[in-house]
Scaffold this motif. Structure first.
Motif, PDB file in Angstrom:
ATOM      1  N   LYS A 264      11.202  -5.932   3.274  1.00  0.00           N
ATOM      2  CA  LYS A 264      11.565  -5.445   1.940  1.00  0.00           C
ATOM      3  C   LYS A 264      10.322  -5.091   1.132  1.00  0.00           C
ATOM      4  CE  LYS A 264      14.499  -6.650  -2.021  1.00  0.00           C
ATOM      5  NZ  LYS A 264      15.377  -7.695  -2.600  1.00  0.00           N
ATOM      6  N   LYS A 265       9.197  -5.732   1.457  1.00  0.00           N
ATOM      7  CA  LYS A 265       7.960  -5.491   0.731  1.00  0.00           C
ATOM      8  C   LYS A 265       7.154  -4.318   1.292  1.00  0.00           C
ATOM      9  CE  LYS A 265       7.290 -10.295  -0.773  1.00  0.00           C
ATOM     10  NZ  LYS A 265       7.288  -9.994  -2.237  1.00  0.00           N
ATOM     11  N   LEU A 266       7.613  -3.723   2.398  1.00  0.00           N
ATOM     12  CA  LEU A 266       6.827  -2.660   3.018  1.00  0.00           C
ATOM     13  C   LEU A 266       6.499  -1.520   2.054  1.00  0.00           C
ATOM     14  CD1 LEU A 266       5.420  -1.381   5.437  1.00  0.00           C
ATOM     15  CD2 LEU A 266       7.634  -0.481   6.170  1.00  0.00           C
ATOM     16  N   PRO A 267       7.452  -0.982   1.288  1.00  0.00           N
ATOM     17  CA  PRO A 267       7.087   0.112   0.381  1.00  0.00           C
ATOM     18  C   PRO A 267       6.001  -0.288  -0.629  1.00  0.00           C
ATOM     19  CG  PRO A 267       9.460   0.027   0.641  1.00  0.00           C
ATOM     20  CD  PRO A 267       8.917  -1.218   1.283  1.00  0.00           C
ATOM     21  N   SER A 268       6.080  -1.506  -1.161  1.00  0.00           N
ATOM     22  CA  SER A 268       5.073  -1.923  -2.137  1.00  0.00           C
ATOM     23  C   SER A 268       3.726  -2.156  -1.460  1.00  0.00           C
ATOM     24  CB  SER A 268       5.533  -3.179  -2.878  1.00  0.00           C
ATOM     25  OG  SER A 268       5.635  -4.295  -2.015  1.00  0.00           O
ATOM     26  N   VAL A 269       3.730  -2.662  -0.209  1.00  0.00           N
ATOM     27  CA  VAL A 269       2.474  -2.836   0.527  1.00  0.00           C
ATOM     28  C   VAL A 269       1.819  -1.480   0.771  1.00  0.00           C
ATOM     29  CG1 VAL A 269       1.505  -3.487   2.769  1.00  0.00           C
ATOM     30  CG2 VAL A 269       3.048  -5.055   1.567  1.00  0.00           C
ATOM     31  N   LEU A 270       2.603  -0.495   1.209  1.00  0.00           N
ATOM     32  CA  LEU A 270       2.040   0.831   1.469  1.00  0.00           C
ATOM     33  C   LEU A 270       1.544   1.476   0.176  1.00  0.00           C
ATOM     34  CD1 LEU A 270       4.541   2.250   4.111  1.00  0.00           C
ATOM     35  CD2 LEU A 270       2.256   1.327   4.497  1.00  0.00           C
ATOM     36  N   LYS A 271       2.242   1.256  -0.918  1.00  0.00           N
ATOM     37  CA  LYS A 271       1.790   1.802  -2.203  1.00  0.00           C
ATOM     38  C   LYS A 271       0.476   1.157  -2.618  1.00  0.00           C
ATOM     39  CE  LYS A 271       3.291   2.683  -6.944  1.00  0.00           C
ATOM     40  NZ  LYS A 271       4.399   2.539  -7.926  1.00  0.00           N
ATOM     41  N   TRP A 272       0.374  -0.166  -2.441  1.00  0.00           N
ATOM     42  CA  TRP A 272      -0.868  -0.857  -2.789  1.00  0.00           C
ATOM     43  C   TRP A 272      -2.009  -0.381  -1.890  1.00  0.00           C
ATOM     44  CZ3 TRP A 272      -3.850  -4.159   0.288  1.00  0.00           C
ATOM     45  CH2 TRP A 272      -4.904  -4.794  -0.374  1.00  0.00           C
ATOM     46  N   GLU A 273      -1.774  -0.272  -0.580  1.00  0.00           N
ATOM     47  CA  GLU A 273      -2.828   0.173   0.325  1.00  0.00           C
ATOM     48  C   GLU A 273      -3.238   1.606   0.029  1.00  0.00           C
ATOM     49  OE1 GLU A 273      -2.267  -2.746   4.180  1.00  0.00           O
ATOM     50  OE2 GLU A 273      -1.078  -0.904   4.134  1.00  0.00           O
ATOM     51  N   SER A 274      -2.294   2.451  -0.348  1.00  0.00           N
ATOM     52  CA  SER A 274      -2.630   3.827  -0.712  1.00  0.00           C
ATOM     53  C   SER A 274      -3.511   3.862  -1.954  1.00  0.00           C
ATOM     54  CB  SER A 274      -1.354   4.638  -0.952  1.00  0.00           C
ATOM     55  OG  SER A 274      -0.584   4.741   0.221  1.00  0.00           O
ATOM     56  N   GLY A 275      -3.261   2.936  -2.882  1.00  0.00           N
ATOM     57  CA  GLY A 275      -4.094   2.865  -4.066  1.00  0.00           C
ATOM     58  C   GLY A 275      -5.515   2.424  -3.771  1.00  0.00           C
ATOM     59  N   ILE A 276      -5.682   1.596  -2.751  1.00  0.00           N
ATOM     60  CA  ILE A 276      -7.005   1.095  -2.385  1.00  0.00           C
ATOM     61  C   ILE A 276      -7.730   2.049  -1.442  1.00  0.00           C
ATOM     62  CG2 ILE A 276      -8.247  -0.762  -1.199  1.00  0.00           C
ATOM     63  CD1 ILE A 276      -7.180  -1.698  -3.818  1.00  0.00           C
ATOM     64  N   PHE A 277      -7.031   2.550  -0.424  1.00  0.00           N
ATOM     65  CA  PHE A 277      -7.660   3.293   0.664  1.00  0.00           C
ATOM     66  C   PHE A 277      -7.495   4.804   0.575  1.00  0.00           C
ATOM     67  CE2 PHE A 277      -6.085  -0.719   2.924  1.00  0.00           C
ATOM     68  CZ  PHE A 277      -7.220  -1.435   2.583  1.00  0.00           C
ATOM     69  N   GLY A 278      -6.578   5.276  -0.263  1.00  0.00           N
ATOM     70  CA  GLY A 278      -6.297   6.697  -0.335  1.00  0.00           C
ATOM     71  C   GLY A 278      -4.913   6.992   0.205  1.00  0.00           C
ATOM     72  N   PRO A 279      -4.459   8.227   0.147  1.00  0.00           N
ATOM     73  CA  PRO A 279      -3.091   8.572   0.549  1.00  0.00           C
ATOM     74  C   PRO A 279      -2.752   8.105   1.960  1.00  0.00           C
ATOM     75  CG  PRO A 279      -4.160  10.434  -0.518  1.00  0.00           C
ATOM     76  CD  PRO A 279      -5.226   9.402  -0.312  1.00  0.00           C
ATOM     77  N   TYR A 280      -1.517   7.627   2.116  1.00  0.00           N
ATOM     78  CA  TYR A 280      -1.037   7.231   3.445  1.00  0.00           C
ATOM     79  C   TYR A 280      -1.153   8.424   4.388  1.00  0.00           C
ATOM     80  CZ  TYR A 280       2.198   5.438   7.011  1.00  0.00           C
ATOM     81  OH  TYR A 280       2.772   5.026   8.191  1.00  0.00           O
ATOM     82  N   PRO A 281      -1.696   8.229   5.600  1.00  0.00           N
ATOM     83  CA  PRO A 281      -2.083   9.382   6.428  1.00  0.00           C
ATOM     84  C   PRO A 281      -0.994  10.024   7.271  1.00  0.00           C
ATOM     85  CG  PRO A 281      -2.883   7.340   7.412  1.00  0.00           C
ATOM     86  CD  PRO A 281      -2.241   6.955   6.116  1.00  0.00           C
ATOM     87  N   PHE A 282       0.243   9.483   7.264  1.00  0.00           N
ATOM     88  CA  PHE A 282       1.274  10.004   8.167  1.00  0.00           C
ATOM     89  C   PHE A 282       2.561  10.318   7.408  1.00  0.00           C
ATOM     90  CE2 PHE A 282      -1.212   6.778  10.670  1.00  0.00           C
ATOM     91  CZ  PHE A 282      -2.029   7.712  11.288  1.00  0.00           C
ATOM     92  N   ARG A 283       3.461  11.040   8.090  1.00  0.00           N
ATOM     93  CA  ARG A 283       4.750  11.370   7.496  1.00  0.00           C
ATOM     94  C   ARG A 283       5.752  10.234   7.644  1.00  0.00           C
ATOM     95  NH1 ARG A 283       2.781  15.922   9.966  1.00  0.00           N
ATOM     96  NH2 ARG A 283       2.729  17.848   8.755  1.00  0.00           N
ATOM     97  N   GLY A 284       5.650   9.496   8.740  1.00  0.00           N
ATOM     98  CA  GLY A 284       6.600   8.432   9.031  1.00  0.00           C
ATOM     99  C   GLY A 284       5.976   7.065   8.807  1.00  0.00           C
ATOM    100  N   ALA A 285       6.838   6.078   8.566  1.00  0.00           N
ATOM    101  CA  ALA A 285       6.410   4.695   8.396  1.00  0.00           C
ATOM    102  C   ALA A 285       7.531   3.795   8.892  1.00  0.00           C
ATOM    103  CB  ALA A 285       6.071   4.401   6.932  1.00  0.00           C
ATOM    104  N   GLY A 286       7.305   2.475   8.844  1.00  0.00           N
ATOM    105  CA  GLY A 286       8.353   1.553   9.238  1.00  0.00           C
ATOM    106  C   GLY A 286       7.839   0.404  10.068  1.00  0.00           C
TER     107      GLY A 286
END
Length: 465
Positions: A264-286
């Protein structure tokens, strides 16, 4: 010509008859060349191949969990880097029944983990060509130097498919080294009621005559070891995040209750990591959460990490940090594995620090308190020494400690600029330790040679900073 091994960190610091298994292979033509059987990686010298680059894999696979038989057809789109009368693919086990190059039957033979291919006519430098390999058999994992299983690992309802560092060759013919990255299309057929999960974006499924075919596309370049085709009886959840990411979670019902609050926390984790590291590099996640108690690890399979059981939150953070550090920006040599594992471990420390837990400095202090004889100081993370050490504690923890020392030395502003620049400048590509060191020095304006030498190459416990 084998790809060159990257410049070592030490240089930067100092200067600033096998039997034929198919149609008889023709003798190499006079003046021709033979692609190397490996790229010369110091830990896995036969990994990868020389003489060509693969741009795309089309994998059509059918798997029966009952008999554990895999039937496959792999179509590799590649370009010759030199004149080739012969080239290799990495493939261990399995029976090859036919090989074509540009739709013409080619000679082939087996030589250990190498499938040696001889095209009917030599390939010219720069020539784009297509190799098709038909094969079948019961795939089995390889055992890595540290004793762990790797590759196609059977489970009680399917297969847990995790290929780091060698295992891709257990289920498809590949140029199996991170230096060669390609896009992928998968068509995976399994008995109805099972689900087959791969990388990238889910394109749809179809069921007929008791069999279901699942189609996947990984458009961004991917190293072969990050590919998966995991099969099981999964509960599937699909959704799109506000940022437009297509999320596909596949969870074994036996792990569902424990996995739910973490996923359930995956979207917030990816948002936090994108804020630290830059845009998420792929189209898919999960995520793929299997029930595989004999495996003992999780893996950052590209776009969709693979877990052998319900993960904890820090594991979720770790494997998704790899989407930037290891997947999008890939290794040039397994000797530089700290660039993957040290970065993902430090992401755990940062997440904890910024979400109400212990600071990264406290984590550093906790580990530094370990005595000089502790396994943490057994070898330097920038030179693990052999393939059996690449997943040992120094690579993860002392690698993270190196990053913390960098952060403490250059300050937060420069440190996070370095992380974002590394991920942005090398997106979909590669990097090595020397290049990361040069970037850190350029951004910070500081001479960081003593720091990196001490923490990455120094023997034993470093002196107190």
């Amino acid at each position: 010509m084998a790809a060159a091994v990257p410049v070592a960190l030490t240089a930067l610091l100092a200067a600033s008859g096998p039997a034929l298994a198919g149609p008889a292979a023709a003798a190499p033509a006079r003046g021709g060349t033979v692609g190397a059987a490996g790229v010369g990686d110091p830990y896995f010298p036969l990994a990868g191949n020389g003489g060509y680059h693969v741009s795309h894999y089309g994998l059509t696979l059918s798997y029966d969990p009952g008999s554990r038989r895999l039937d496959g057809a792999a179509v590799l789109t590649a370009r010759a880097a030199q004149r080739l009368t012969q080239f290799d693919l990495d493939l261990k086990g399995l029976t090859v029944t036919g090989v074509t190059v540009d739709h013409v039957k080619a000679g082939y033979r087996r030589d250990g983990q190498e499938l040696v291919v001889t095209p009917r006519t030599p390939l010219r430098p720069g020539h784009a060509f297509r190799v098709t390999v038909a094969y079948h058999g019961v795939p089995a994992p390889v055992t890595d130097p540290d004793g762990s299983p790797d590759g196609w690992i059977p489970t009680d309802d399917g297969a847990f498919v995790a290929g780091e560092p060698q295992g891709a060759m257990t289920w498809f013919p590949a140029d199996n080294h991170p230096l060669d990255k390609a896009s992928y299309d998968f068509a995976l057929t399994v008995p109805a009621g099972r689900t087959a999960v791969a990388n990238g974006v889910f394109l749809g499924s179809r069921t007929a005559h008791g069999r279901s075919t699942f189609r996947w596309r990984q458009s961004e370049p991917m190293a072969a070891y990050l590919a998966t085709a995991t099969v099981g009886t999964f509960r599937v959840e699909r959704y799109t995040t506000p940022d437009g990411l297509e999320v596909y979670d596949a969870v074994d019902p036996r792990e569902a209750a424990a996995a739910a609050p973490v996923l359930k926390k995956l979207p917030s984790v990816l948002k936090w990591e994108s804020g630290i590291f830059g845009p998420y590099p792929f189209r898919g996640a999960g995520a793929i959460v299997d029930h595989a108690p004999s495996v003992g690890f999780a893996l950052e399979t590209q776009s969709r990490p693979l877990y052998d059981s319900a993960p904890g939150l820090t594991t979720l953070v770790h494997e998704n940090a790899h989407q930037w550090f290891g997947d999008s920006v890939s290794l040039t040599s397994w000797k530089d594995i700290w660039l993957n594992e040290g970065f993902a471990t430090y992401a755990e420390w940062l997440y904890t620090e910024q979400h109400g837990g212990a600071s990264a400095q406290k984590e550093f202090d906790k580990f530094y308190a370990r005595p000089a004889g502790d396994a943490l100081w057994a070898f330097p993370p920038g030179d693990p020494g052999n393939g059996g050490n690449i997943f040992a504690t120094p690579v993860y923890v002392r690698g993270a400690m190196t990053l913390h020392e960098l952060r403490r030395t250059v300050g937060d502003q420069a440190f996070f600029r370095i992380l974002r620049a590394w991920a942005a400048d090398r997106r979909d590509g590669h990097g090595d330790t020397a290049q990361f060191t040069a970037l850190a020095q350029r951004v910070s304006g500081k001479d960081l040679r003593p720091l990196f030498h001490t923490w990455l190459l120094g023997q034993g416990k470093p002196a107190r900073p």
